[in-house]
Design a protein around this motif. Structure first.
Motif, mmCIF file in Angstrom:
data_model
loop_
_atom_site.group_PDB
_atom_site.id
_atom_site.type_symbol
_atom_site.label_atom_id
_atom_site.label_comp_id
_atom_site.label_asym_id
_atom_site.label_seq_id
_atom_site.Cartn_x
_atom_site.Cartn_y
_atom_site.Cartn_z
ATOM 1 N N LEU A 282 0.768 -1.124 0.222
ATOM 2 C CA LEU A 282 0.048 -0.064 0.027
ATOM 3 C C LEU A 282 0.915 1.390 -0.019
ATOM 4 O O LEU A 282 0.730 2.291 -0.723
ATOM 5 N N ALA A 283 2.014 1.201 0.935
ATOM 6 C CA ALA A 283 2.767 2.454 0.774
ATOM 7 C C ALA A 283 3.479 2.578 -0.693
ATOM 8 O O ALA A 283 3.603 3.743 -0.893
ATOM 9 N N ILE A 284 3.946 1.479 -1.283
ATOM 10 C CA ILE A 284 4.430 1.820 -2.551
ATOM 11 C C ILE A 284 3.460 2.234 -3.673
ATOM 12 O O ILE A 284 3.694 2.926 -4.310
ATOM 13 N N VAL A 285 2.389 1.715 -3.624
ATOM 14 C CA VAL A 285 1.206 2.332 -4.502
ATOM 15 C C VAL A 285 0.913 3.771 -4.087
ATOM 16 O O VAL A 285 0.607 4.576 -4.967
ATOM 17 N N ASN A 286 0.767 4.075 -2.830
ATOM 18 C CA ASN A 286 0.634 5.575 -2.663
ATOM 19 C C ASN A 286 1.945 6.206 -3.012
ATOM 20 O O ASN A 286 1.782 7.457 -3.647
ATOM 21 N N SER A 287 2.889 5.771 -2.807
ATOM 22 C CA SER A 287 4.314 6.665 -3.421
ATOM 23 C C SER A 287 4.198 6.738 -4.886
ATOM 24 O O SER A 287 4.513 7.695 -5.609
ATOM 25 N N LEU A 288 3.770 5.702 -5.515
ATOM 26 C CA LEU A 288 3.914 5.741 -6.976
ATOM 27 C C LEU A 288 2.766 6.705 -7.534
ATOM 28 O O LEU A 288 3.055 7.181 -8.481
ATOM 29 N N GLY A 527 7.094 22.250 -0.068
ATOM 30 C CA GLY A 527 7.875 21.264 -1.049
ATOM 31 C C GLY A 527 8.170 20.299 -0.388
ATOM 32 O O GLY A 527 8.311 19.042 -0.858
ATOM 33 N N GLY A 528 8.425 20.029 1.068
ATOM 34 C CA GLY A 528 8.792 18.961 1.604
ATOM 35 C C GLY A 528 7.671 18.095 2.110
ATOM 36 O O GLY A 528 7.759 16.982 2.486
ATOM 37 N N LEU A 529 6.351 18.591 1.790
ATOM 38 C CA LEU A 529 5.194 17.804 2.306
ATOM 39 C C LEU A 529 5.102 16.558 1.253
ATOM 40 O O LEU A 529 4.770 15.538 1.720
ATOM 41 N N ILE A 530 5.297 16.843 0.196
ATOM 42 C CA ILE A 530 5.011 15.651 -0.772
ATOM 43 C C ILE A 530 5.855 14.658 -0.689
ATOM 44 O O ILE A 530 5.519 13.679 -0.660
ATOM 45 N N PRO A 531 7.383 14.992 -0.559
ATOM 46 C CA PRO A 531 8.160 13.584 -0.297
ATOM 47 C C PRO A 531 8.018 12.941 0.803
ATOM 48 O O PRO A 531 7.986 11.644 1.065
ATOM 49 N N PHE A 532 7.531 13.814 1.872
ATOM 50 C CA PHE A 532 7.332 12.887 3.411
ATOM 51 C C PHE A 532 5.981 12.170 3.112
ATOM 52 O O PHE A 532 5.926 10.979 3.668
ATOM 53 N N ALA A 533 4.907 12.713 2.239
ATOM 54 C CA ALA A 533 3.853 11.692 1.922
ATOM 55 C C ALA A 533 4.164 10.513 1.269
ATOM 56 O O ALA A 533 3.419 9.292 1.368
ATOM 57 N N GLY A 600 13.406 19.905 2.802
ATOM 58 C CA GLY A 600 12.325 20.133 3.569
ATOM 59 C C GLY A 600 11.353 19.123 4.131
ATOM 60 O O GLY A 600 10.851 19.385 5.090
ATOM 61 N N SER A 601 11.635 17.917 3.548
ATOM 62 C CA SER A 601 10.565 16.612 4.101
ATOM 63 C C SER A 601 11.274 16.387 5.422
ATOM 64 O O SER A 601 10.631 15.684 6.488
ATOM 65 N N ALA A 602 12.768 16.661 5.843
ATOM 66 C CA ALA A 602 13.000 16.640 7.073
ATOM 67 C C ALA A 602 12.559 17.182 8.311
ATOM 68 O O ALA A 602 12.497 16.537 9.488
#
Length: 665
Positions: A282-288, A527-533, A600-602
């Protein structure tokens, strides 16, 4: 210190790599009936604190005797540890528990431990804190056995409870039943391999020096010494001589089990996570999904808006965006029709003379980028080695040992890229830049760890880094890493600086007022929120392994590698999009901005750590809380430095490409 000087030197220099190649299914050790096997004690850990303790050093357990059973395995009872084991707080020592292959022991007496009031209070404190003891047999941690809710599978949790707390009374588990499961090997009918090591505990207030075959129905042993007798003057005495005698006994049973393969014996420690595989997917699908949506945005910008913009600009034949703007203004004043839209003479093309202007604090920017490249090289190598199985739970401390080794030798890349960036800024003092690169980030990291180590020392925890190990780390840093940084810097300085497609003007143009969403703070957070998601679901498993299980037995490296790859792509895309919008707003200060947006995701990860601390953990005490937030902050700094460097390098390539695509003067 429990590491021999020679082993410490080998660990520090990375020579002792042969022990790293312990891949399940390759390094099999078999035994025959009558062989003696050592049982080693390691450390005590708790989910409510970040302070582990060495089991063998506790005042209420049986100490290893000089002529005991464990003495036959060497003159030194302490096991030589690698550097990673020391840093993670392992303290392994051979005990007096007698384990002989094929020989059951119904009930055997180990020792009677007489402890004073301080020792009892220490034991009560550890029991109240939910501490778990880790023992080791044939490189397997002693496990507490559980079954799944549907009772179809058995799984293990490393370690066993030191005692239990009931009705405001603390009881110690002073009897253990050791169940060692084995199976035959292809080497011969008399050769056996160990496939499981289970520990069952019980508290027994039995008579000293005796061991009853009947353990049921006996009262538990309470950790209690009657209060001190008041003195005649009304005060309390010091040591009144009262002691608590704790008899330690154990049973051993050898059971054949052909359902477990030796190569998969560690799977029992993770079988309860089988259901989590669906969450990983599920995490991979979410990331993709997130990455693909962002890719569409980048494609629209690159293939439609930006490409058409460049094409229209080049088709006009004008060579200077500023001249084009003046010509358009003059034509408008004369009432003539414009040949092109206003968009063609505004935006990112107007800052072509300033876009490659060196940033402020460029002398700091170059070493930071160099350190980020160093961390990137280390991280890629670690993930690859973990995904192929070289680094696995059976190699204790391997991840930390290899990480330090790779970081030190990646100093060549750090010096090289730092100097290339520094030379691009027209810098000439490459030696000063190399020295700052070698000292800045490692110095910050070492200084932070040293200060935190003082708090751990004060608590007498096993994670306190011994002085000799600190010296070894300093020697690795100054005698190996620093020279390699200078070697890389020398090679980078000999190369020609990176050429830019446009010339920088003498006078910097004024930057117009920026929309709120393009200011540094909002841009970094958004900008950091998307990589964190992309990574936050996988963070649940990483955090659980680090902070709750305390085992460090994270093993989903295949999923982690895939998530990390998607995360890198996302960071690259988000920094490029952010930089493009910034340039379109005629803001040419993109160097630091691209780095900060990539990192930013940090910020979100650190906020997530605080949420995890308050909702998932039950950590008690100031020192444990300090260690949690300090280590979380350091981890976020490392993560931000690594991702920020990726963001900058990708943005730098993007900016060079788009300004190189327009016709030169």
């Amino acid at each position: 210190m429990r590491i021999s000087k020679s082993l410490l030197f080998l660990s520090a220099t990375g020579v002792s790599l042969s022990s790293a190649f312990y891949i399940p299914g390759w390094s099999i050790r078999s035994y025959k009936d009558g062989d003696a096997i050592p049982l080693s004690t390691n450390k005590l850990t708790s989910p409510t604190t970040q302070l582990p303790y060495a089991y063998s050093e506790q005042p209420f357990v049986c100490p290893a005797s000089k002529d005991g059973f464990g003495a036959r395995f060497g003159s030194s009872r302490a096991i030589a540890l690698n550097l990673g084991e020391v840093l993670r707080g392992d303290r392994i020592q051979i005990s007096d528990y007698e384990l002989t292959v094929g020989q059951d022991e119904v009930c055997k007496h180990l020792c009677d431990r007489e402890t004073d009031r301080a020792g009892v209070e220490k034991a009560k404190e550890l029991v109240r804190g939910g501490y778990v003891a880790e023992w080791i047999v044939d490189n397997l941690p002693g496990a507490t056995s559980f079954v799944t809710v549907d009772k179809t599978k058995k799984y293990y949790a490393a370690g066993f409870k030191l005692g239990f707390y009931e009705n405001d009374k603390a009881f110690i588990n002073n009897h253990v039943t050791l169940v060692i499961r084995w199976r035959k090997t292809a080497e011969g009918p008399n050769r056996k391999v160990i496939v499981a090591f289970e520990v069952y505990t019980k508290s027994i207030a039995g008579p000293m020096g005796k061991c009853s075959e009947t353990l049921e129905g006996q009262k538990p042993l309470e950790l209690y010494i009657p209060p001190e007798t008041p003195r005649e003057d009304g005060g309390q005495g010091g040591d009144d001589g009262k002691r608590l005698n704790i008899p330690y006994t154990y049973s051993v049973y050898w059971k054949e089990d052909n359902t477990i393969e030796w190569a998969s014996r560690w799977d029992l420690y993770f079988v309860n996570d089988d259901e989590a595989a669906s969450i990983h997917w599920l995490a991979i699908v979410n990331s993709l999904v997130i990455a693909m949506l962002l890719t569409v945005v980048v494609a629209i910008i690159m293939l439609r808006t930006l490409s058409r913009d460049i094409q229209n600009y080049n088709d006009t034949g004008a060579t200077d965006p500023e001249s084009k703007r003046k010509a358009a203004a003059a034509a408008a004043a004369e009432g003539a029709e414009e040949d092109e839209s206003l968009d063609d003479i505004t935006g990112w093309k107007l800052v072509h003379g300033d876009v490659f202007r060196p940033p402020g604090a460029g002398g700091l920017f170059a070493p930071i980028v160099g350190s980020g490249v160093q961390l990137l090289a280390m991280a890629v190598a670690l993930i690859v080695l973990s995904a192929v199985g070289v680094l696995n739970p059976s190699y204790r401390g391997g991840f930390i040992s290899f990480g330090l080794f790779l970081f030190v030798f990646a100093g060549v890349f750090s010096g090289y890229f730092s100097t290339r960036v520094y030379k691009t800024f027209k810098g000439e003092k490459w030696k000063n830049n190399a020295l700052m690169t070698a000292l800045l980030f490692p110095g910050f990291l070492f200084g932070s760890v040293f200060i935190l180590n003082l708090f751990v020392w004060a608590q007498a925890s096993s994670t306190a880094i011994p002085f000799g190990t600190l010296v070894a780390l300093v020697m690795m840093w100054l005698c190996i890493s620093l020279p390699l940084v200078f070697v890389g810097s020398f090679l980078g300085f000999k190369r020609a600086p990176w050429e830019h497609p446009t010339r920088t003007t003498m006078i910097a143009r004024q930057i117009p007022a920026q929309p709120w969403y393009l200011r540094t703070g909002p841009a970094v957070l958004m900008g950091g929120l998307i990589p964190f998601a992309v990574i936050f679901i996988e963070l649940l498993f990483v955090f659980k392994s680090l902070w709750q299980d305390k085992s460090g037995y994270y093993y989903m490296y295949g999923f982690l590698a895939l998530i990390a790859g998607i995360n890198v792509v996302t960071v690259i895309e988000i920094t490029i999009v952010t930089t493009y919008f910034q340039l379109c707003s005629e803001n040419y200060n993109w160097w630091w901005r691209s780095f900060l947006v990539g990192a930013g995701s940090a910020v979100w990860i650190f906020l997530y750590s605080a949420w995890y601390f308050m909702t998932k953990l039950h950590i008690e005490g100031f020192v444990s809380s300090l260690l949690f937030f300090s280590y979380s902050f350091l981890a976020c700094v490392v993560y931000g430095l690594l991702l920020g460097t990726i963001g900058f390098l990708s943005t730098y390539a993007f900016v060079r490409r788009i300004y190189g695509a327009i016709k030169a003067d």
